[in-house]
Design a protein around this motif. Structure first.
Motif, PDB file in Angstrom:
ATOM      1  N   MET A   1      60.872  39.939  47.425  1.00  0.00           N
ATOM      2  CA  MET A   1      59.749  40.840  47.667  1.00  0.00           C
ATOM      3  C   MET A   1      58.542  40.033  48.132  1.00  0.00           C
ATOM      4  SD  MET A   1      57.582  43.210  45.004  1.00  0.00           S
ATOM      5  CE  MET A   1      59.063  43.933  44.311  1.00  0.00           C
ATOM      6  N   LYS A   2      57.968  40.411  49.258  1.00  0.00           N
ATOM      7  CA  LYS A   2      56.787  39.739  49.793  1.00  0.00           C
ATOM      8  C   LYS A   2      55.530  40.529  49.411  1.00  0.00           C
ATOM      9  CE  LYS A   2      59.134  37.559  53.706  1.00  0.00           C
ATOM     10  NZ  LYS A   2      59.139  37.374  55.176  1.00  0.00           N
ATOM     11  N   ILE A   3      54.554  39.814  48.860  1.00  0.00           N
ATOM     12  CA  ILE A   3      53.336  40.461  48.374  1.00  0.00           C
ATOM     13  C   ILE A   3      52.115  39.762  48.945  1.00  0.00           C
ATOM     14  CG2 ILE A   3      51.892  40.860  46.326  1.00  0.00           C
ATOM     15  CD1 ILE A   3      54.406  41.268  44.707  1.00  0.00           C
ATOM     16  N   ILE A   4      51.117  40.543  49.320  1.00  0.00           N
ATOM     17  CA  ILE A   4      49.807  40.015  49.705  1.00  0.00           C
ATOM     18  C   ILE A   4      48.789  40.505  48.686  1.00  0.00           C
ATOM     19  CG2 ILE A   4      47.912  40.264  51.372  1.00  0.00           C
ATOM     20  CD1 ILE A   4      49.938  40.030  53.602  1.00  0.00           C
ATOM     21  N   ILE A   5      47.897  39.621  48.286  1.00  0.00           N
ATOM     22  CA  ILE A   5      46.844  39.957  47.329  1.00  0.00           C
ATOM     23  C   ILE A   5      45.501  39.940  48.054  1.00  0.00           C
ATOM     24  CG2 ILE A   5      45.611  39.176  45.261  1.00  0.00           C
ATOM     25  CD1 ILE A   5      48.292  37.983  44.303  1.00  0.00           C
ATOM     26  N   ILE A   6      44.717  41.003  47.855  1.00  0.00           N
ATOM     27  CA  ILE A   6      43.362  41.073  48.414  1.00  0.00           C
ATOM     28  C   ILE A   6      42.402  41.064  47.240  1.00  0.00           C
ATOM     29  CG2 ILE A   6      41.768  42.326  49.906  1.00  0.00           C
ATOM     30  CD1 ILE A   6      44.187  43.669  51.211  1.00  0.00           C
ATOM     31  N   GLU A   7      41.736  39.940  47.036  1.00  0.00           N
ATOM     32  CA  GLU A   7      40.882  39.750  45.843  1.00  0.00           C
ATOM     33  C   GLU A   7      39.876  38.636  46.127  1.00  0.00           C
ATOM     34  OE1 GLU A   7      38.890  39.761  42.850  1.00  0.00           O
ATOM     35  OE2 GLU A   7      40.616  41.041  42.362  1.00  0.00           O
ATOM     36  N   ASP A   8      38.601  38.890  45.853  1.00  0.00           N
ATOM     37  CA  ASP A   8      37.586  37.882  46.163  1.00  0.00           C
ATOM     38  C   ASP A   8      37.220  36.992  44.981  1.00  0.00           C
ATOM     39  OD1 ASP A   8      36.264  39.782  44.722  1.00  0.00           O
ATOM     40  OD2 ASP A   8      34.745  40.238  46.227  1.00  0.00           O
ATOM     41  N   GLU A   9      37.786  37.253  43.827  1.00  0.00           N
ATOM     42  CA  GLU A   9      37.602  36.363  42.675  1.00  0.00           C
ATOM     43  C   GLU A   9      38.862  35.503  42.536  1.00  0.00           C
ATOM     44  OE1 GLU A   9      35.047  35.920  40.836  1.00  0.00           O
ATOM     45  OE2 GLU A   9      33.759  37.665  41.141  1.00  0.00           O
ATOM     46  N   MET A  10      38.754  34.219  42.884  1.00  0.00           N
ATOM     47  CA  MET A  10      39.949  33.366  42.931  1.00  0.00           C
ATOM     48  C   MET A  10      40.599  33.201  41.562  1.00  0.00           C
ATOM     49  SD  MET A  10      40.727  32.884  45.928  1.00  0.00           S
ATOM     50  CE  MET A  10      42.144  31.899  45.470  1.00  0.00           C
ATOM     51  N   LEU A  11      39.811  33.179  40.519  1.00  0.00           N
ATOM     52  CA  LEU A  11      40.397  33.052  39.181  1.00  0.00           C
ATOM     53  C   LEU A  11      41.247  34.274  38.859  1.00  0.00           C
ATOM     54  CD1 LEU A  11      37.420  31.541  37.135  1.00  0.00           C
ATOM     55  CD2 LEU A  11      39.466  30.371  37.969  1.00  0.00           C
ATOM     56  N   VAL A  12      40.760  35.457  39.254  1.00  0.00           N
ATOM     57  CA  VAL A  12      41.514  36.696  39.037  1.00  0.00           C
ATOM     58  C   VAL A  12      42.778  36.685  39.887  1.00  0.00           C
ATOM     59  CG1 VAL A  12      41.469  39.215  39.264  1.00  0.00           C
ATOM     60  CG2 VAL A  12      39.440  38.005  38.442  1.00  0.00           C
ATOM     61  N   ALA A  13      42.640  36.263  41.149  1.00  0.00           N
ATOM     62  CA  ALA A  13      43.795  36.211  42.047  1.00  0.00           C
ATOM     63  C   ALA A  13      44.854  35.251  41.526  1.00  0.00           C
ATOM     64  CB  ALA A  13      43.346  35.803  43.450  1.00  0.00           C
ATOM     65  N   ASP A  14      44.415  34.079  41.060  1.00  0.00           N
ATOM     66  CA  ASP A  14      45.365  33.085  40.531  1.00  0.00           C
ATOM     67  C   ASP A  14      46.086  33.624  39.293  1.00  0.00           C
ATOM     68  OD1 ASP A  14      44.666  31.332  42.512  1.00  0.00           O
ATOM     69  OD2 ASP A  14      43.275  30.178  41.284  1.00  0.00           O
ATOM     70  N   GLU A  15      45.348  34.335  38.446  1.00  0.00           N
ATOM     71  CA  GLU A  15      45.968  34.915  37.250  1.00  0.00           C
ATOM     72  C   GLU A  15      47.000  35.969  37.638  1.00  0.00           C
ATOM     73  OE1 GLU A  15      44.749  37.358  33.162  1.00  0.00           O
ATOM     74  OE2 GLU A  15      43.232  36.867  34.659  1.00  0.00           O
TER      75      GLU A  15
ATOM     76  N   ASP B   1      61.209  35.382  41.707  1.00  0.00           N
ATOM     77  CA  ASP B   1      61.544  35.236  43.120  1.00  0.00           C
ATOM     78  C   ASP B   1      60.551  35.922  44.055  1.00  0.00           C
ATOM     79  OD1 ASP B   1      62.198  37.791  42.324  1.00  0.00           O
ATOM     80  OD2 ASP B   1      64.039  37.903  43.512  1.00  0.00           O
ATOM     81  N   VAL B   2      59.446  36.448  43.501  1.00  0.00           N
ATOM     82  CA  VAL B   2      58.460  37.103  44.346  1.00  0.00           C
ATOM     83  C   VAL B   2      57.804  36.069  45.261  1.00  0.00           C
ATOM     84  CG1 VAL B   2      56.490  36.825  42.794  1.00  0.00           C
ATOM     85  CG2 VAL B   2      56.560  38.767  44.349  1.00  0.00           C
ATOM     86  N   GLU B   3      57.507  36.459  46.488  1.00  0.00           N
ATOM     87  CA  GLU B   3      56.853  35.563  47.448  1.00  0.00           C
ATOM     88  C   GLU B   3      55.425  36.054  47.691  1.00  0.00           C
ATOM     89  OE1 GLU B   3      57.016  34.207  52.148  1.00  0.00           O
ATOM     90  OE2 GLU B   3      58.759  35.212  51.260  1.00  0.00           O
ATOM     91  N   ILE B   4      54.450  35.257  47.292  1.00  0.00           N
ATOM     92  CA  ILE B   4      53.046  35.581  47.565  1.00  0.00           C
ATOM     93  C   ILE B   4      52.730  35.035  48.954  1.00  0.00           C
ATOM     94  CG2 ILE B   4      50.667  35.408  46.783  1.00  0.00           C
ATOM     95  CD1 ILE B   4      52.541  36.875  44.851  1.00  0.00           C
ATOM     96  N   VAL B   5      52.649  35.917  49.921  1.00  0.00           N
ATOM     97  CA  VAL B   5      52.466  35.500  51.311  1.00  0.00           C
ATOM     98  C   VAL B   5      51.111  34.837  51.501  1.00  0.00           C
ATOM     99  CG1 VAL B   5      52.389  36.284  53.708  1.00  0.00           C
ATOM    100  CG2 VAL B   5      53.975  37.357  52.090  1.00  0.00           C
ATOM    101  N   CYS B   6      50.052  35.469  50.982  1.00  0.00           N
ATOM    102  CA  CYS B   6      48.719  34.902  51.082  1.00  0.00           C
ATOM    103  C   CYS B   6      47.761  35.678  50.181  1.00  0.00           C
ATOM    104  CB  CYS B   6      48.197  34.910  52.525  1.00  0.00           C
ATOM    105  SG  CYS B   6      47.989  36.568  53.213  1.00  0.00           S
ATOM    106  N   ILE B   7      46.591  35.106  49.980  1.00  0.00           N
ATOM    107  CA  ILE B   7      45.509  35.769  49.245  1.00  0.00           C
ATOM    108  C   ILE B   7      44.339  35.930  50.210  1.00  0.00           C
ATOM    109  CG2 ILE B   7      43.882  35.597  47.327  1.00  0.00           C
ATOM    110  CD1 ILE B   7      45.956  33.871  45.872  1.00  0.00           C
ATOM    111  N   LEU B   8      43.907  37.156  50.411  1.00  0.00           N
ATOM    112  CA  LEU B   8      42.794  37.462  51.307  1.00  0.00           C
ATOM    113  C   LEU B   8      41.583  37.839  50.463  1.00  0.00           C
ATOM    114  CD1 LEU B   8      44.866  39.683  53.772  1.00  0.00           C
ATOM    115  CD2 LEU B   8      44.344  37.239  53.996  1.00  0.00           C
ATOM    116  N   SER B   9      40.397  37.385  50.862  1.00  0.00           N
ATOM    117  CA  SER B   9      39.247  37.521  49.979  1.00  0.00           C
ATOM    118  C   SER B   9      38.149  38.458  50.469  1.00  0.00           C
ATOM    119  CB  SER B   9      38.633  36.138  49.713  1.00  0.00           C
ATOM    120  OG  SER B   9      38.190  35.555  50.929  1.00  0.00           O
ATOM    121  N   SER B  10      38.357  39.135  51.588  1.00  0.00           N
ATOM    122  CA  SER B  10      37.311  40.038  52.094  1.00  0.00           C
ATOM    123  C   SER B  10      37.921  41.090  53.004  1.00  0.00           C
ATOM    124  CB  SER B  10      36.242  39.252  52.862  1.00  0.00           C
ATOM    125  OG  SER B  10      36.777  38.737  54.068  1.00  0.00           O
TER     126      SER B  10
END
Length: 253
Positions: free
Chosen positions: A1-15, A26-35
């Motif tokens: 499963m490929k997932i993208i996270i949209i979150e501007d607080e990096m600590l929250v995104a990392d958690e 086996d989840v794949e975090i494709v990228c984290i977008l912040s805005s």
């Protein structure tokens, strides 16, 4: 499963990443977008994932704004601290969400629900977002933007523009008015953050400050910011380097 996270607080995104991998290794975090802008730029040139986790209020706007520019045709699960009224708008329009601070259990339920979902037509998703935003906008227009403050045996109404900041000290929440008067509050700082809306910024765990009370922000070693107010206030308000970018975007909005 490929997932993208949209979150501007990096600590929250990392958690969120850590918790998702703990639930589904086996989840794949494709990228984290912040805005909003970064998300629009990314989805303009890159394929969409299987699932998106997104904060609602980003530094440069609401994540709903992304769908105004980009046709989103995959499910989005919103990570939100919005109040009960806003959540009703999501429930009515079939928008999935999990509450902040999220738990392993809530994330696991969200992923399980996703596995049982089918992709919806993009137009249908856009209509859901539009309907939810219309509900929230109508609520904001009808809202008096007033905070009730208990003072002795009275309840005093304060419009938000009369409030310079809220702050927490020794586990007690205070409201500091532009007039210089200070009042104790029964609401927590988290509850006041939800009520106050976009014109207030949570500088750190202790301070929630009104835009109209800020004179400027100055550099504070290392890579932090110090908030200078237009009113007399004898406590330092320091913004961490993690929140620096979000604050500057908010001030320029």
């Amino acid at each position: 499963m490929k997932i993208i996270i949209i979150e501007d607080e990096m600590l929250v995104a990392d958690e969120l990443v850590d918790n998702l991998k703990q639930i589904k290794p086996d989840v794949e975090i494709v990228c984290i977008l912040s805005s909003v802008k970064e998300a629009i730029d990314y989805f303009t040139d890159n394929p969409q994932p299987d699932l998106i986790f997104s904060d609602i209020q980003l530094g440069d706007g609401l994540s709903f704004d992304i769908a105004k520019v980009i046709t989103i045709d995959v499910p989005i699960i919103f990570c939100t601290a919005f109040d009960e009224y806003a959540l009703d708008a999501f429930r009515v329009n079939g928008i999935e969400y999990i509450l902040k601070p999220f738990s392993l259990e809530s994330l696991e339920k969200a992923l399980l629900k996703f596995q049982n979902m089918q992709k919806v037509m993009a137009g249908s998703i856009a209509l859901k977002y539009e309907a939810a935003m219309a509900t929230l906008t109508a609520r904001n227009k009808n809202n008096s933007n007033t905070i009730m403050v208990k003072y002795r045996d009275r309840l005093l109404p304060f419009t938000l523009d009369k409030i310079a900041l809220f702050y927490l000290e020794n586990e007690i929440t205070y409201m500091y008015a532009h007039s210089g008067k200070m009042y104790t509050m029964t609401d927590s700082l988290e509850e006041l953050e939800h009520k106050a809306g976009f014109d207030f910024f949570r500088m750190n765990r202790q301070f929630l400050v009104n835009r109209n009370a800020i004179e400027d922000a100055t550099d504070y070693f290392p890579r932090k910011l110090k908030i200078n107010l237009l009113i007399a206030f004898d406590r330092n308000i320091i913004v961490s380097r993690e929140k620096r970018s979000k604050l500057l975007t908010w001030l320029a909005y």
